[in-house]
Design a protein around this motif. Structure first.
Motif, PDB file in Angstrom:
ATOM      1  N   VAL A 121       1.199  -1.448   0.024  1.00 32.85           N
ATOM      2  CA  VAL A 121      -0.062   0.102  -0.428  1.00 32.85           C
ATOM      3  C   VAL A 121       0.626   1.072  -0.254  1.00 32.85           C
ATOM      4  N   ASN A 129      -6.380   1.369   1.559  1.00 35.24           N
ATOM      5  CA  ASN A 129      -5.251   1.961   2.518  1.00 35.24           C
ATOM      6  C   ASN A 129      -6.913   0.884   3.628  1.00 35.24           C
ATOM      7  N   TRP A 137      -5.835   3.967  -3.323  1.00 33.99           N
ATOM      8  CA  TRP A 137      -5.372   4.208  -2.441  1.00 33.99           C
ATOM      9  C   TRP A 137      -6.080   4.630  -1.500  1.00 33.99           C
TER      10      TRP A 137
END
Length: 219
Positions: free
Chosen positions: A113, A174, A170
């Motif tokens: 990540v 996350n 993203w």
């Protein structure tokens, strides 16, 4: 957040080695509160003690969250060179976790990540044969040992085309990491993309038939 007093480095991802690649996100385990750390324009990196980040977060919470309207807020001037800014905001990810024990090791997913693209440049996610596509689907990225993998694809069978940006993808990955992978589960986040046609998954690639060729975008 840690109460350590030693300095840690934060910098724009892809520009060097930092303790925290920017943007960097702290997320509550229920996924409903997000704290983002970013750099100000023109200064790509800075250092700060984790305890100072904790104090800043508490200040934002007391002023911008504990009182109405609790829509969050921004605090600037953080870091040794005052190059960091913190933003706290509500977040509503659509996350679904798998069963206990289904997930990859958390550390391997944290690295994945942290190395994902996270800019807000507009992208077209779709079939590689489509001339409009800037990010071919499925998009896959995995570790050398194929323990943790990130997969971005369409939510429905067949070809999908949708627009969006890496920052939101993203952020969703996350959320899956915080809400699922830390608990030993795989998981996914849906309703991504401008038309909500995209999904991002975090999984143990050794337990799936999905091809594991690395394919990380630079755009």
């Amino acid at each position: 957040m840690s109460s350590d007093r030693f300095l840690v480095s934060f910098g724009e991802r892809g520009t060097g080695e930092y303790d925290g690649p920017l943007p960097f996100r702290y997320l509550s385990h229920d996924g409903l509160c997000a704290i983002d750390l970013a750099h100000v324009s023109g200064i790509m990196s800075d250092v700060i003690a984790p305890v100072d980040l904790k104090v800043a977060a508490r200040l934002l919470i007391s002023i911008c969250v504990s009182q109405a309207p609790n829509e969050g807020g921004i605090l600037t001037g953080l870091g040794q060179n005052k190059a960091l800014a913190m933003r706290i905001m509500p977040y509503r990810p659509t996350v679904k976790c798998g069963p206990d024990g289904s997930g990859p090791p958390w550390v391997s997913c944290r690295d994945i990540v942290d190395s994902m693209p996270a800019n807000n440049k507009a992208q077209v996610f779709g079939p590689k044969e489509d001339g409009r596509t800037t990010v071919p689907l499925p998009w896959k990225y995995t570790t050398a040992r194929q323990r943790c993998g990130v997969l971005v694809d369409g939510t429905e069978p067949g070809e999908t085309i949708d627009t969006g940006n890496w920052y939101k993808i993203w952020a969703a990955a996350n959320a899956v990491e915080f809400m699922c992978t830390q608990l030993g589960k795989d998981g996914n986040a849906t309703s991504l993309g401008d038309n909500k046609q995209l999904i991002v998954e975090l999984k143990d690639m050794r337990r799936t038939n999905t091809p594991t060729d690395e394919s990380i975008a630079t755009s």
